[in-house]
Design a protein around this motif. Structure first.
Motif, PDB file in Angstrom:
ATOM      1  N   GLY A   1      14.087  10.748   2.155  1.00 26.25           N
ATOM      2  CA  GLY A   1      13.004  11.733   2.145  1.00 26.25           C
ATOM      3  C   GLY A   1      11.674  11.105   2.490  1.00 26.25           C
ATOM      4  N   ALA A   2      11.393   9.950   1.899  1.00 26.81           N
ATOM      5  CA  ALA A   2      10.135   9.257   2.172  1.00 26.81           C
ATOM      6  C   ALA A   2      10.052   8.820   3.633  1.00 26.81           C
ATOM      7  CB  ALA A   2       9.994   8.049   1.252  1.00 26.81           C
ATOM      8  N   GLY A   3      11.180   8.371   4.184  1.00 21.70           N
ATOM      9  CA  GLY A   3      11.196   7.937   5.583  1.00 21.70           C
ATOM     10  C   GLY A   3      10.930   9.083   6.542  1.00 21.70           C
ATOM     11  N   ILE A   4      11.533  10.230   6.278  1.00 21.04           N
ATOM     12  CA  ILE A   4      11.315  11.409   7.129  1.00 21.04           C
ATOM     13  C   ILE A   4       9.872  11.872   7.035  1.00 21.04           C
ATOM     14  CG2 ILE A   4      11.950  13.831   7.468  1.00 21.04           C
ATOM     15  CD1 ILE A   4      14.784  13.040   6.503  1.00 21.04           C
TER      16      ILE A   4
ATOM     17  N   LEU B   1       5.667   3.113  -5.243  1.00 23.53           N
ATOM     18  CA  LEU B   1       6.906   3.737  -5.698  1.00 23.53           C
ATOM     19  C   LEU B   1       8.060   2.738  -5.664  1.00 23.53           C
ATOM     20  CD1 LEU B   1       8.354   6.522  -6.426  1.00 23.53           C
ATOM     21  CD2 LEU B   1       9.018   6.539  -4.009  1.00 23.53           C
ATOM     22  N   PHE B   2       8.218   2.050  -4.541  1.00 24.27           N
ATOM     23  CA  PHE B   2       9.333   1.119  -4.391  1.00 24.27           C
ATOM     24  C   PHE B   2       9.127  -0.166  -5.195  1.00 24.27           C
ATOM     25  CE2 PHE B   2       9.635   3.491  -0.241  1.00 24.27           C
ATOM     26  CZ  PHE B   2      10.773   4.197  -0.588  1.00 24.27           C
ATOM     27  N   ILE B   3       7.885  -0.650  -5.264  1.00 25.52           N
ATOM     28  CA  ILE B   3       7.619  -1.886  -5.996  1.00 25.52           C
ATOM     29  C   ILE B   3       7.861  -1.699  -7.493  1.00 25.52           C
ATOM     30  CG2 ILE B   3       5.804  -3.504  -6.702  1.00 25.52           C
ATOM     31  CD1 ILE B   3       4.567  -3.112  -3.912  1.00 25.52           C
TER      32      ILE B   3
ATOM     33  N   ILE C   1      10.467  -2.138   0.170  1.00 25.40           N
ATOM     34  CA  ILE C   1       9.125  -2.580  -0.208  1.00 25.40           C
ATOM     35  C   ILE C   1       8.331  -3.047   1.007  1.00 25.40           C
ATOM     36  CG2 ILE C   1       7.802  -4.324  -1.474  1.00 25.40           C
ATOM     37  CD1 ILE C   1       9.924  -4.210  -3.660  1.00 25.40           C
ATOM     38  N   ILE C   2       8.880  -3.989   1.766  1.00 26.52           N
ATOM     39  CA  ILE C   2       8.161  -4.522   2.935  1.00 26.52           C
ATOM     40  C   ILE C   2       7.950  -3.446   3.997  1.00 26.52           C
ATOM     41  CG2 ILE C   2       8.291  -6.157   4.859  1.00 26.52           C
ATOM     42  CD1 ILE C   2       9.537  -8.157   2.955  1.00 26.52           C
ATOM     43  N   PRO C   3       8.986  -2.645   4.362  1.00 26.92           N
ATOM     44  CA  PRO C   3       8.737  -1.572   5.335  1.00 26.92           C
ATOM     45  C   PRO C   3       7.643  -0.603   4.890  1.00 26.92           C
ATOM     46  CG  PRO C   3      11.083  -1.926   5.101  1.00 26.92           C
ATOM     47  CD  PRO C   3      10.418  -2.755   4.036  1.00 26.92           C
ATOM     48  N   SER C   4       7.557  -0.288   3.597  1.00 25.23           N
ATOM     49  CA  SER C   4       6.529   0.650   3.128  1.00 25.23           C
ATOM     50  C   SER C   4       5.136   0.039   3.242  1.00 25.23           C
ATOM     51  CB  SER C   4       6.810   1.070   1.687  1.00 25.23           C
ATOM     52  OG  SER C   4       6.706  -0.024   0.794  1.00 25.23           O
ATOM     53  N   ILE C   5       5.011  -1.243   2.951  1.00 22.69           N
ATOM     54  CA  ILE C   5       3.711  -1.920   3.085  1.00 22.69           C
ATOM     55  C   ILE C   5       3.299  -1.976   4.549  1.00 22.69           C
ATOM     56  CG2 ILE C   5       2.494  -4.103   2.788  1.00 22.69           C
ATOM     57  CD1 ILE C   5       4.219  -4.594   0.297  1.00 22.69           C
TER      58      ILE C   5
END
Length: 235
Positions: A211-214, A68-70, A35-39
């Motif tokens: 997948g999201a990270g790549i 998505l993660f939240i 969550i925090i990394p995506s924000i």
């Protein structure tokens, strides 16, 4: 021998699988960690933006990624502690399914907006959002009724816009896009393996995170890093 402690029996086709306590914890943790990394990632892209279109793309992509993660984490947490929250759980289960369409459309938006496209392909910039809206409406009215149809909708939403990306003159980042997409495809084997493979849904979450990270790396490197940005881009 079935691992009773870590996995329950497979659910009938008309019912949802009931995770064990360990699986509930894993389902929550495997998306809560991102969550925090995506924000932060979305904010970083916004700060790297040089014009209005880059800002809009960063905002939409960051919102889709973090949502998505939240929502997934909230749903799995409510599902875990659902003794008096059945109506809330049902609502968040719908939201968990709906946000996938929004996330897919948001993931395509930077590529469809910041890369030069041909006259026909440019229409895909708004077609992906029409598809996401249609998928959201489908979940709202037919949630969990036709699981195979729902799966087909997700696959179509993920694959169809990619045909436009393959036609781009500038194909930098294509390798990362294919690898990230491969993570989602491989993960789907676990998405439908609850009651067969212990922690199957948590493993699916990990594939989604990979997948999201790549894909995030590709967007950051090829669309927002100054040295890789084109001198002029037709919007």
């Amino acid at each position: 021998m079935k691992l009773v402690r870590f996995m329950n029996n497979r659910a009938p086709s008309n019912k949802r699988y009931q995770p064990t306590e360990y699986e509930h914890a894993a389902n929550c943790a495997t998306h809560a960690l991102w969550i925090i990394p995506s924000i932060v990632g979305g904010i970083l892209l916004y700060l790297l933006s040089d014009d209005h279109w880059e800002e809009i793309s960063a905002w939409l992509y960051g919102a889709g990624l973090s949502s998505l993660f939240i929502i997934s984490t909230v749903f799995h947490t409510v599902s875990w502690k659902k003794s008096h929250l059945r109506s809330v759980e049902h609502c968040f289960h719908k939201c968990d399914r709906m946000v996938i369409y929004f996330f897919i459309a948001a993931s395509y938006t930077p590529w469809l907006t910041l890369r030069d496209l041909g006259p026909w392909a440019a229409h895909m910039r708004w077609v992906v959002w029409v598809m996401a809206s249609g998928g959201t409406a489908y979940v709202f009215f037919f949630h969990e009724r036709f699981k195979v149809v729902e799966l087909i909708c997700y696959i179509a939403m993920g694959v169809f816009p990619a045909l436009v990306i393959l036609s781009m003159a500038d194909r930098s980042g294509l390798c990362e896009l294919l690898v990230g997409g491969g993570c989602y495809v491989l993960g789907m084997a676990f998405f439908k393996s609850d009651g067969i493979v212990p922690f199957a849904h948590a493993i699916w979450h990990l594939f989604v995170a990979m997948g999201a990270g790549i894909h995030y790396y590709a967007i950051w490197k090829y669309l927002y890093t100054p040295v890789n940005q084109p001198t002029s881009t037709a919007r």
